[in-house]
Design a protein around this motif. Structure first.
Motif, PDB file in Angstrom:
ATOM      1  N   GLN A 185       0.831  -1.197   0.000  1.00  0.00           N
ATOM      2  CA  GLN A 185       0.000   0.000   0.000  1.00  0.00           C
ATOM      3  C   GLN A 185       0.873   1.257   0.000  1.00  0.00           C
ATOM      4  O   GLN A 185       2.006   1.233   0.479  1.00  0.00           O
ATOM      5  CB  GLN A 185      -0.916   0.000   1.226  1.00  0.00           C
ATOM      6  CG  GLN A 185      -1.902  -1.147   1.216  1.00  0.00           C
ATOM      7  CD  GLN A 185      -2.831  -1.138   2.410  1.00  0.00           C
ATOM      8  OE1 GLN A 185      -2.867  -0.197   3.196  1.00  0.00           O
ATOM      9  NE2 GLN A 185      -3.600  -2.198   2.548  1.00  0.00           N
ATOM     10  N   PHE A 242      -5.125   3.960  -6.198  1.00  0.00           N
ATOM     11  CA  PHE A 242      -5.340   3.251  -4.945  1.00  0.00           C
ATOM     12  C   PHE A 242      -6.659   3.694  -4.329  1.00  0.00           C
ATOM     13  O   PHE A 242      -6.923   4.886  -4.192  1.00  0.00           O
ATOM     14  CB  PHE A 242      -4.189   3.512  -3.971  1.00  0.00           C
ATOM     15  CG  PHE A 242      -4.248   2.665  -2.744  1.00  0.00           C
ATOM     16  CD1 PHE A 242      -3.963   1.306  -2.792  1.00  0.00           C
ATOM     17  CD2 PHE A 242      -4.610   3.216  -1.523  1.00  0.00           C
ATOM     18  CE1 PHE A 242      -4.022   0.517  -1.658  1.00  0.00           C
ATOM     19  CE2 PHE A 242      -4.665   2.441  -0.381  1.00  0.00           C
ATOM     20  CZ  PHE A 242      -4.380   1.086  -0.449  1.00  0.00           C
ATOM     21  N   LYS A 291      -8.686  -0.229   0.416  1.00  0.00           N
ATOM     22  CA  LYS A 291      -7.272  -0.593   0.508  1.00  0.00           C
ATOM     23  C   LYS A 291      -6.835  -1.553  -0.599  1.00  0.00           C
ATOM     24  O   LYS A 291      -6.123  -2.526  -0.361  1.00  0.00           O
ATOM     25  CB  LYS A 291      -6.927  -1.189   1.878  1.00  0.00           C
ATOM     26  CG  LYS A 291      -7.375  -0.351   3.055  1.00  0.00           C
ATOM     27  CD  LYS A 291      -6.632   0.951   3.123  1.00  0.00           C
ATOM     28  CE  LYS A 291      -7.015   1.717   4.383  1.00  0.00           C
ATOM     29  NZ  LYS A 291      -6.837   3.131   4.245  1.00  0.00           N
TER      30      LYS A 291
END
Length: 155
Positions: free
Chosen positions: A40, A108, A113
């Motif tokens: 991430q 993103f 997530k």
């Protein structure tokens, strides 16, 4: 007795480098109580040499978090004060939240997530320097090619 190897092991996983192309990783400490998952985007925290999860547009992205299989607890995320390896350049495994095409701009989804090729919105943020290295399916581990531009501000 010969050593036997499984032919069903995954080639890479979320937060792991996909290949040995040129890469660079930096390390920062996770600031605050919000967990930061593997694969991430991480942004600079307020303290020296710290990082926090990407949470809005206009943040300077440090890179994509790498996995650490040596964490002393189960899970796939970093907790406060953990040392977080952050990929500034290279090809890394990420969790896909939608079907993606090779070469597409990577975005993103800060709510779910996951990575997507969907249009940018208030919760789907464009990550400068990130593109999908090959096509992938929703729910799968995809290949993300990342080269951090300077500045690298989310949009």
């Amino acid at each position: 007795m010969p050593i036997s190897y499984s032919n069903t092991l995954a080639a890479y996983a979320v937060g792991r480098r996909v290949n040995m192309e040129e890469w660079n990783t930096i390390t920062r400490s996770l600031e605050g109580a919000t967990a930061l998952g593997f694969g991430q985007p991480a942004v600079a925290g307020t303290g020296a040499h710290t990082a926090v999860p990407l949470s809005a547009t206009g943040q300077n992205i440090l890179g994509i978090t790498e996995a650490d299989p040596t964490l002393p607890r189960p899970g796939d995320a970093y907790a406060q004060y953990d040392n977080v390896p952050i990929c500034e350049s290279g090809v890394i495994g990420v969790l896909l939240g939608a079907n993606v095409t090779r070469g597409a701009q990577a975005r993103f989804d800060i709510t779910n997530k996951v990575w997507t090729g969907a249009a940018a919105s208030g919760t789907v943020l464009t990550i400068p320097g990130a593109q999908f290295d090959e096509a992938g399916s929703s729910g799968a581990v995809g290949k993300l090619r990342y080269r951090r531009p300077v500045p690298s501000v989310s949009a």
